[in-house]
Write a protein that holds these residues in place. Structure first.
Motif, PDB file in Angstrom:
ATOM      1  N   HIS A  46       2.362   0.178   7.469  1.00  0.00           N
ATOM      2  CA  HIS A  46       1.118  -0.859   6.456  1.00  0.00           C
ATOM      3  C   HIS A  46       1.277  -2.521   6.370  1.00  0.00           C
ATOM      4  O   HIS A  46       3.001  -3.117   6.190  1.00  0.00           O
ATOM      5  CB  HIS A  46       1.716  -0.375   5.302  1.00  0.00           C
ATOM      6  CG  HIS A  46       1.126  -1.096   3.768  1.00  0.00           C
ATOM      7  ND1 HIS A  46       0.322  -0.465   3.148  1.00  0.00           N
ATOM      8  CD2 HIS A  46       1.833  -1.507   2.856  1.00  0.00           C
ATOM      9  CE1 HIS A  46      -0.180  -1.789   2.426  1.00  0.00           C
ATOM     10  NE2 HIS A  46       0.491  -1.617   2.181  1.00  0.00           N
ATOM     11  N   HIS A  48       1.443  -6.238   5.556  1.00  0.00           N
ATOM     12  CA  HIS A  48       0.797  -7.582   4.542  1.00  0.00           C
ATOM     13  C   HIS A  48       0.669  -8.943   5.402  1.00  0.00           C
ATOM     14  O   HIS A  48       2.021  -9.313   6.548  1.00  0.00           O
ATOM     15  CB  HIS A  48       1.444  -7.565   3.154  1.00  0.00           C
ATOM     16  CG  HIS A  48       1.500  -6.451   2.316  1.00  0.00           C
ATOM     17  ND1 HIS A  48       0.793  -7.306   1.451  1.00  0.00           N
ATOM     18  CD2 HIS A  48       1.256  -5.449   2.395  1.00  0.00           C
ATOM     19  CE1 HIS A  48       0.805  -6.278   0.349  1.00  0.00           C
ATOM     20  NE2 HIS A  48       1.016  -5.274   1.200  1.00  0.00           N
ATOM     21  N   THR A  81      -3.537  -4.143   4.384  1.00  0.00           N
ATOM     22  CA  THR A  81      -3.487  -4.149   2.204  1.00  0.00           C
ATOM     23  C   THR A  81      -4.670  -4.498   2.552  1.00  0.00           C
ATOM     24  O   THR A  81      -5.312  -5.704   3.397  1.00  0.00           O
ATOM     25  CB  THR A  81      -2.079  -4.543   1.761  1.00  0.00           C
ATOM     26  OG1 THR A  81      -2.520  -4.706   0.605  1.00  0.00           O
ATOM     27  CG2 THR A  81      -2.125  -5.742   2.574  1.00  0.00           C
ATOM     28  N   ARG A 223       7.299   6.217   3.214  1.00  0.00           N
ATOM     29  CA  ARG A 223       7.250   4.818   3.906  1.00  0.00           C
ATOM     30  C   ARG A 223       7.914   4.522   3.154  1.00  0.00           C
ATOM     31  O   ARG A 223       9.711   4.422   2.306  1.00  0.00           O
ATOM     32  CB  ARG A 223       6.398   4.157   3.065  1.00  0.00           C
ATOM     33  CG  ARG A 223       6.507   2.504   2.897  1.00  0.00           C
ATOM     34  CD  ARG A 223       4.486   1.898   2.578  1.00  0.00           C
ATOM     35  NE  ARG A 223       5.264   0.894   1.513  1.00  0.00           N
ATOM     36  CZ  ARG A 223       3.860   0.866   0.456  1.00  0.00           C
ATOM     37  NH1 ARG A 223       2.618   0.885   0.772  1.00  0.00           N
ATOM     38  NH2 ARG A 223       4.198  -0.331  -0.081  1.00  0.00           N
ATOM     39  N   GLU A 227       9.087  -4.750   2.222  1.00  0.00           N
ATOM     40  CA  GLU A 227       8.123  -5.008   0.973  1.00  0.00           C
ATOM     41  C   GLU A 227       8.879  -4.071   0.696  1.00  0.00           C
ATOM     42  O   GLU A 227       8.008  -4.569  -1.072  1.00  0.00           O
ATOM     43  CB  GLU A 227       6.732  -3.838   1.608  1.00  0.00           C
ATOM     44  CG  GLU A 227       5.632  -4.428  -0.020  1.00  0.00           C
ATOM     45  CD  GLU A 227       3.745  -3.685   0.707  1.00  0.00           C
ATOM     46  OE1 GLU A 227       3.894  -3.859   1.905  1.00  0.00           O
ATOM     47  OE2 GLU A 227       3.032  -3.659  -0.012  1.00  0.00           O
TER      48      GLU A 227
HETATM   49 ZN    ZN Z   1       1.213  -3.468   0.404  1.00  0.00          ZN
END
Ligand code: ZN
Length: 276
Positions: A46, A48, A81, A223, A227
């Motif tokens: 995931h 960013h 994201t 997850r 982050e």
């Molecule tokens: Zn995120």
């Protein structure tokens, strides 16, 4: 129980290098962290990105560079994201999807106060547009649920055929303004899901271990990554994202769960074919 999917979220928009010097910031560092996490058993990343000053960003250029660097290194499933900068406008939040067509992207299913000093805006108009872009580009939404009301929003989009079943949910627990991270709350959330749904859960900060363990035991996915949490244990910073992935994989195996490979995730979610 089906195989567990371990997602790594190597850098979000909260913690910085001053909080954990091992936090990846540049596209090259993020790609390297993803690669090491993939080697450790993560099957989804995931993503960013940050700008050159480490600030959270929706820069198309940074997403593009990061995306291609990851693709050069491994076959991990990429989840981009759509909420990488709280001030970004609707179009900016979707431009990278149209350009890069990741296999998965986040779909934040409602608006909430953010960290007690801002508003995390996901206007119904935006969610409708976002759902249509994802349908048009064959991107699987990961429906992020920060609080219980967001589940009923998701049901609405399913009814409107804007979210296609089976839906994959990601329960984000313990964020300020969201649902408290407790195992009781997690079991309640899971009971609300449609029969055919798949789900994942994680707890923010100090809640990451109990929610990870509960999710794996209840048959969900989880997850890990900087982050959501920069510590390995109380007061001890994690050395790397991969270190957190290693523990998640180890726990899954201890609990009798096999972990899914990227290929297996593609089959499970029926993701659009995408070469490496
Ligand atoms: Zn995120």
């Amino acid at each position: 129980m089906r195989k567990a999917i371990i997602t790594v979220a190597p850098t979000g928009e909260g913690a910085g290098r001053k909080d954990n010097p091992a936090l990846p910031v540049t596209p090259r560092e993020i790609a390297q962290a993803v690669y090491e996490s993939w080697q450790a058993g993560a099957s989804v990343a995931h993503i960013h990105v940050r700008d050159d000053n480490e600030k959270p960003s929706m820069s198309l250029e940074k997403f593009s560079e990061t995306f291609h660097l990851i693709r050069e290194k491994c076959d991990i499933v990429i989840n981009l994201t759509t909420s990488g900068d709280i001030r970004a406008g609707d179009e900016e939040r979707m431009a990278h999807l149209l350009k890069l067509r990741p296999e998965i992207a986040s779909f934040d299913c409602g608006t909430m106060n953010w960290a007690n000093d801002d508003v995390f805006m996901n206007h119904p108009r935006f969610l409708e547009k976002l759902a249509r872009v994802m349908l048009d580009c064959s991107i699987k939404p990961e429906v992020e649920i920060f609080d219980t009301g967001m589940l009923t929003n998701a049901q609405y989009y399913i009814k409107q055929n804007l979210l296609q079943e089976p839906v994959h949910y990601q329960f984000v627990m313990g964020a300020a303004g969201g649902i408290p991270a407790s195992i009781e709350n997690l079991t309640w959330l899971v009971r609300q899901l449609p029969e055919n749904a798949t789900w994942s859960a994680f707890g923010v900060g100090r809640h990451h271990i109990p929610i990870m363990a509960a999710a794996l035991l209840l048959g969900g996915d989880t997850r890990v990554g900087f982050e959501d949490n920069i510590y390995y244990s109380k007061g001890l910073l994690a050395k790397s994202n991969a270190q957190l992935v290693e523990r998640a994989v180890r726990l899954a195996h201890e609990f009798g769960r096999e972990t899914a490979s990227p290929l297996e995730v593609r089959e499970m979610f029926k993701l659009r074919n995408q070469e490496k």
